[in-house]
Design a protein around this motif. Structure first.
Motif, PDB file in Angstrom:
ATOM      1  N   ASN A 359       0.817  -1.219   0.000  1.00 38.39           N
ATOM      2  CA  ASN A 359       0.000   0.000   0.000  1.00 38.39           C
ATOM      3  C   ASN A 359       0.851   1.270   0.000  1.00 38.39           C
ATOM      4  O   ASN A 359       0.383   2.330  -0.417  1.00 38.39           O
ATOM      5  CB  ASN A 359      -0.939  -0.007   1.206  1.00 38.39           C
ATOM      6  N   ASN A 364      -3.495   2.417  -2.415  1.00 36.50           N
ATOM      7  CA  ASN A 364      -4.881   1.940  -2.461  1.00 36.50           C
ATOM      8  C   ASN A 364      -4.854   0.452  -2.144  1.00 36.50           C
ATOM      9  O   ASN A 364      -4.177  -0.326  -2.833  1.00 36.50           O
ATOM     10  CB  ASN A 364      -5.490   2.193  -3.839  1.00 36.50           C
ATOM     11  N   TYR A 365      -5.593   0.059  -1.091  1.00 36.49           N
ATOM     12  CA  TYR A 365      -5.557  -1.341  -0.683  1.00 36.49           C
ATOM     13  C   TYR A 365      -6.193  -2.265  -1.716  1.00 36.49           C
ATOM     14  O   TYR A 365      -5.862  -3.451  -1.780  1.00 36.49           O
ATOM     15  CB  TYR A 365      -6.244  -1.511   0.673  1.00 36.49           C
ATOM     16  N   GLY A 366      -7.117  -1.743  -2.525  1.00 37.04           N
ATOM     17  CA  GLY A 366      -7.704  -2.568  -3.579  1.00 37.04           C
ATOM     18  C   GLY A 366      -6.658  -2.987  -4.593  1.00 37.04           C
ATOM     19  O   GLY A 366      -6.567  -4.171  -4.979  1.00 37.04           O
ATOM     20  N   TRP A 468     -11.794   1.126  -2.819  1.00 39.17           N
ATOM     21  CA  TRP A 468     -11.060   0.712  -4.013  1.00 39.17           C
ATOM     22  C   TRP A 468     -11.370   1.709  -5.124  1.00 39.17           C
ATOM     23  O   TRP A 468     -10.790   2.786  -5.179  1.00 39.17           O
ATOM     24  CB  TRP A 468     -11.425  -0.723  -4.400  1.00 39.17           C
ATOM     25  N   LEU A 475     -13.522  -2.187   1.415  1.00 38.35           N
ATOM     26  CA  LEU A 475     -13.088  -3.529   1.037  1.00 38.35           C
ATOM     27  C   LEU A 475     -13.403  -4.566   2.107  1.00 38.35           C
ATOM     28  O   LEU A 475     -13.410  -5.767   1.819  1.00 38.35           O
ATOM     29  CB  LEU A 475     -11.588  -3.530   0.744  1.00 38.35           C
ATOM     30  N   GLY A 528     -13.209  -7.203  -0.700  1.00 38.65           N
ATOM     31  CA  GLY A 528     -11.793  -7.447  -0.943  1.00 38.65           C
ATOM     32  C   GLY A 528     -11.500  -8.908  -1.213  1.00 38.65           C
ATOM     33  O   GLY A 528     -10.643  -9.243  -2.044  1.00 38.65           O
ATOM     34  N   LEU A 531     -12.732  -9.648  -4.685  1.00 35.45           N
ATOM     35  CA  LEU A 531     -11.774  -9.090  -5.641  1.00 35.45           C
ATOM     36  C   LEU A 531     -10.588 -10.031  -5.815  1.00 35.45           C
ATOM     37  O   LEU A 531     -10.128 -10.256  -6.948  1.00 35.45           O
ATOM     38  CB  LEU A 531     -11.305  -7.718  -5.141  1.00 35.45           C
TER      39      LEU A 531
END
Length: 561
Positions: A359, A364-366, A468, A475, A528, A531
């Motif tokens: 990150n 962005n953690y997505g 995201w 997420l 998340g 994803l």
């Protein structure tokens, strides 16, 4: 002789009583010089334009780490049993605000209790209000954190009495001392707010000594409506660490009263937050489960208080943590065990550290999840490649397998003949270099990863509320539009369609049903996690298409693989 002693005692008591009654009238100057009475008068006559006082304490990022904690607060000198003192009490409620970069705490002199502890960096998902780790109560209740739970009901007045507050600054730390006395019963509560995020010191002293405990709770924070509807959040569980072992007790399974000797810290948690007390001078830890009835819907709910028993001298000294279960923060305060990820804890912790590191670059953690999925795919590629090759070989030898099955078709009930058929088929697989279990191996390896990701996304506060793109605003929560689960199901169908099969109709049906089952399960899972599985499917489809094209152009390579 005994009568004389008894008479002497009566005369002595009479003299003492007479002196107590006449001394204030005969020698008023002695009464004026009594320090407790002067303190009480000063506190009550002190001008107060507002019932709330506010101050700001600056938090330092370079504060000392936790193995070295501040010195314990020294309880204020109090009277020994049997002595009397002037009454010390206020005539109104006064609330004091402690404002730091991390939190805003509010203490009331009514019972000298913590009535609010709002985290500035963490907000409710819809209302965007700061999370308050002190659960909301109905008007009139006096069971806020640091209340006194006594054996002697005479001490209950300490939770509703108006204490006198004196405030000082010691080494840059804000110290609040609350004092109350009815002339015989004296209580002093002291709180010191240092420059350590979410951590503060406390000291409680009650005299004459009587068995009691201080408690935090009930439960932890008031869940928002959107969190109460999800299956991900579990709140109000009891946690403690004793003799180096950490344990979690589900809220409903906590005994009415449970003592925990040699406790290192004790508290109440939910997925993301923890309220706990750590003793420096106290008796054993204690949990208490109490049933409440909601005034609106009449539903019953069990909530847990966590506390520390007083010493035989009537004292409890320690530290309190009211904050998020951030990994770095818990490590700093030696409470890292409070963040639990279930069976696959090591996998989840590794992924969390990897996501935090990624990150820094993706911001962005997505996208960090996407990058991590690609890295996992690269690591698992040899096994997945071997699985696909095995499936292709199974497809090629399927006519020979069917011939063996036809040979023993009439011997379905003959165990000996069935054994011969299995031996013959295994000989065929060995000759062709096929491992029948290879096709299942990648899915089996994915299960711990999936479970680790699930626990990570439902418990790591770093990903709580992390957006995201477009419609994915959190997420750690399910996709409100169900677009990601639909895309995930569609890609699973495509993956199943292009993957080599053995031609077994039953196996084919199972493979076609699996996307529907996964889609139904994943619709309420954190977005998340969906994803991750979606990206995994897309990468597998690309890998399968490339290999199918290669084998079509080089059929002889299948046998060499």
């Amino acid at each position: 002789m005994e009568k004389r002693i008894f008479l002497a005692i009566l005369i002595s008591l009479g003299v003492l009583w007479g002196w107590a009654a006449l001394a204030p009238k005969l020698f008023p100057e002695l009464v004026k010089k009594q320090p407790p009475a002067a303190t009480s008068k000063t506190a009550e006559q002190k001008p107060a334009p507002s019932s709330t006082t506010t101050a700001t304490a600056t938090a330092a990022d370079t504060a000392a780490t936790t193995s070295t904690t501040p010195d314990a607060l020294t309880p204020a000198p109090t009277l020994t049993a049997g002595t009397t003192a002037a009454a010390i009490a206020s005539d109104r409620e006064q609330r004091t605000v402690i404002d730091t970069p991390e939190y805003t705490a509010v203490l009331s002199n009514r019972g000298a209790q913590l009535v609010s502890f709002k985290l500035k960096k963490y907000a409710r998902k819809k209302s965007k209000e700061h999370e308050d780790l002190v659960k909301a109560r109905e008007p009139g209740r006096t069971d806020y954190p640091f209340m006194i739970v006594p054996r002697d009901r005479a001490l209950l007045k300490l939770n509703s009495a108006f204490y006198v507050l004196s405030e000082t600054q010691v080494n840059g730390q804000r110290v609040l001392q609350y004092r109350y006395s009815d002339g015989r019963l004296t209580a002093t509560k002291t709180f010191r707010f240092a420059q350590q995020p979410y951590l503060f010191d406390f000291s409680i002293d009650v005299h004459p000594p009587s068995p009691y405990r201080i408690a935090v709770g009930p439960g932890i924070r008031t869940l928002a409506a959107e969190e109460q509807d999800t299956q991900v959040i579990t709140t109000g569980n009891a946690v403690y660490q004793a003799e180096g072992k950490f344990k979690i007790l589900q809220r409903e399974k906590v005994p009415t009263v449970k003592a925990v000797p040699s406790v290192e810290f004790i508290g109440v948690e939910d997925n993301y937050f923890l309220t706990a007390v750590r003793p420096q001078r106290s008796g054993e830890g204690v949990f208490q489960r109490v049933r409440f009835v909601d005034a609106k819907n009449k539903k019953h709910r069990d909530d847990v208080y966590a506390g520390l028993n007083a010493t035989s001298e009537g004292v409890v000294v320690g530290q309190a943590f009211f904050g998020p279960k951030e990994t770095a923060l818990l490590d700093r305060y030696n409470m890292q065990a409070a963040l639990q990820f279930g069976w696959f804890d090591l996998i989840a912790r590794f992924f969390l550290k990897a996501l935090i590191w990624l990150n820094q670059y993706t911001l962005n953690y997505g996208f960090a999840i996407i990058v991590l999925t690609i890295l996992i795919k690269i690591v698992l590629y040899p096994l997945q490649h071997k699985s696909i090759v095995s499936m292709k070989k199974m497809q090629k030898v399927q006519p020979k397998v069917e011939a063996i099955k036809a040979k023993y078709k009439k011997s379905k009930t003959d165990a000996e003949q069935r054994q011969k058929m299995n031996v013959e088929m295994m000989a065929l697989y060995q000759k062709e270099g096929i491992n029948p279990m290879a096709g299942c191996l990648p899915l089996i390896l994915q299960l711990p990863i999936l479970w680790g990701f699930y626990n990570l996304l439902s418990r790591a506060i770093e990903l709580r509320g992390a957006p995201w793109i477009l419609w994915i605003h959190d997420l750690s929560d399910k996709d409100p539009t169900y677009i990601l689960p639909i895309l995930m199901t569609a890609t699973m169908f495509i993956q199943t369609y292009i993957t080599p099969t053995t031609g077994d109709p039953a196996q084919r049906k199972i493979f076609l049903i699996m996307p529907l089952v996964f889609g139904f399960l994943f619709k309420d899972f954190p977005s998340g996690l969906v994803l991750y599985w979606l990206v995994q499917n897309i990468l597998t489809i690309v890998q399968q298409l490339i290999m199918n094209k290669w084998w079509k152009q080089h059929p002889e390579e299948i046998q060499k693989a």
